[in-house]
Enzyme design. Structure first.
Site, short mmCIF file in Angstrom:
data_model
loop_
_atom_site.label_atom_id
_atom_site.label_comp_id
_atom_site.label_asym_id
_atom_site.label_seq_id
_atom_site.Cartn_x
_atom_site.Cartn_y
_atom_site.Cartn_z
N HIS A 247 0.85 -1.19 0.00
CA HIS A 247 0.00 0.00 0.00
C HIS A 247 0.88 1.24 0.00
O HIS A 247 2.10 1.17 0.22
CB HIS A 247 -0.95 0.02 1.21
N ASP A 374 -2.98 -19.71 11.59
CA ASP A 374 -1.80 -20.33 12.18
C ASP A 374 -1.72 -20.00 13.68
O ASP A 374 -1.67 -18.83 14.06
CB ASP A 374 -0.54 -19.82 11.47
N SER A 389 2.45 -5.48 6.27
CA SER A 389 2.01 -5.06 4.94
C SER A 389 3.06 -5.41 3.90
O SER A 389 4.24 -5.09 4.06
CB SER A 389 1.75 -3.55 4.93
#
Length: 441
Positions: A247, A374, A389
């Site tokens: 992003h 997980d 990210s």
């Protein structure tokens, strides 16, 4: 009477056909309904099945292509089960029920396959903005009033980027301060060129002498750079082009995007984790490692992360060789994995679920909804935290996207962007203007 009776019969026949088609649609398997979720325009690679679905009864597909014989009606199952020929180019598929009733037309382009090495390494990114970013106001003390603010009075706003003053391009905070002070000492006004969104504006003002500092000022706080920690998504070992973070990097004060003119990335070491909780995103606490060793440069800062070229190629023990990139049409809901660092600088792999795949005809960052499953990652981080990210998402041995955002209300869930949008930003597959700016085909 006869005319009305005829109309009634036609109306009943039309209604009957409509009801029959509705029942067929409701009774057909999910693959039938999947046709309506296909993007109107997309692309495929030559080494993958054309459409990830199986036998759909009563539906045929007409393939229109310069490379194939036109107007050829074939069962969808036959069309789907094969891979595309090595010939690349543009084509379209017309789906029809019973070979007569039009259902959907999908345009697509066939490209040569792309293979990359997944990332997962934590990186520190430093961006130097194009111009100098206004991040706040700092009124100038004055004898006749408590304070004044020439910049604010001239219409300069927080979030604007000062590009030049009196036709001199502004690169740094220090240069801006020196230029303002020098003009003030000469009694000169300032002609300021600034960028606000997509517009370039002009402002005229005079600097004022600050009695506290003895320097001429205009009443602004500014910043010429931004930095942060994220994750490397992938790189092409041949061109050394990389994509990371997934992003756009924004300024921490104004939340405005940093229009990067130059920058660099270095490897980062994760020193700790602030767990994510309901309503508060967590965060990876990282420090730039090997500060004198630049991993690569930054060419641009985009909606889908930062891009540039690597100076050296980092090792990935899980994927030492390149893996294929999947087009959007090959992604499935279900199991997948992400790669990232949660301690030190060692890349680890963690299981996730792809819960939703959003149909996108235009580039957008929230293409995938993912959920961390997980137990190790949930115990350590609570789910998705800031700094993850850009973590590559891999399914069936193919790169399908990268992590972008976390759900504020549920840190176990987040968004991911499609890998193909990132490949376009990195220049590894072409962009075209067929459906407007920044559309693939």
């Amino acid at each position: 009477m006869i005319h009305i009776h005829s109309n009634n019969r036609r109306d009943r026949a039309t209604l009957g056909i409509g009801i029959a088609l509705l029942l067929i649609a409701l009774c057909f398997p999910p693959q039938f309904r999947q046709i309506y979720t296909l993007p109107a325009h997309t692309f495929l690679f030559t080494d993958e099945p054309q459409i990830p679905a199986i036998n759909i009864p009563f539906i045929t597909a007409k393939v229109n292509s310069q490379e194939r014989r036109p107007d050829t009606e074939i069962p969808v199952s036959a069309f789907i089960s094969s891979t595309i020929s090595p010939i690349t180019g543009h084509a379209s598929i017309d789906f029809k029920l019973f070979g007569v009733i039009p259902l959907r037309t999908v345009q697509f382009d066939v490209l040569p396959p792309v293979k990359v090495i997944p990332g997962g390494q934590s990186i520190g990114a430093s961006l130097h903005s194009r111009g100098v970013l206004v991040v706040g106001y700092s009124p100038v003390p004055a004898a006749s009033a408590s304070s004044v603010n020439p910049a604010k009075d001239a219409g300069i706003q927080v979030g604007d980027t000062i590009l030049s003053i009196n036709n001199t391009y502004m690169c740094t905070e220090n240069q801006l301060a020196e230029t303002i002070d020098a003009a003030g000492k000469k009694g000169r006004s300032l002609e300021v060129s600034l960028q606000r969104g997509d517009k370039v504006l002009l402002a005229s003002l005079k600097p004022l002498l600050c009695p506290e500092t003895g320097r001429y000022r205009i009443g602004l706080f500014v910043r010429d750079s931004a930095s942060g920690v994220g994750t490397l998504s992938f790189y092409d070992p041949n061109s050394r082009v990389y994509g990371a973070i997934g992003h756009r990097i924004t300024d921490s004060d104004t939340l405005q995007p940093v229009d990067a003119e130059e920058g660099n990335v270095v490897l980062a070491s994760v020193q700790g984790i602030q767990r994510g909780t309901f309503g508060r995103p967590g965060e990876k606490i990282g420090v730039f490692a090997n500060g004198d060793t630049v991993l690569g440069d930054v060419h641009k800062n985009t909606e889908f992360g930062i891009y540039g070229q690597l100076s050296f190629l980092p090792q990935n023990d899980f994927y030492p060789e390149t893996i294929p990139v999947a087009s959007r049409m090959q992604i499935q809901t279900g199991a997948a994995e992400i790669l990232m660092v949660i301690e030190g600088n060692t890349v680890a792999r963690f299981s996730i679920q792809i819960e939703k795949i959003n149909t996108q005809n235009y580039p957008a960052s929230k293409g995938l909804v993912i959920k961390v499953t997980d137990s190790r990652l949930l115990a350590k981080t609570g789910g998705i935290v800031q700094g993850m990210s850009g973590s590559p998402i891999i399914q069936n041995g193919k790169l399908i996207g990268a992590v972008t955002h976390v759900f504020i209300t549920d840190p176990t869930k987040g968004y991911g962007c499609f890998a193909d949008w990132m490949l376009m930003e990195g220049g590894l597959i072409p962009k075209t203007e067929k459906q407007g700016p920044f559309l693939p085909f």
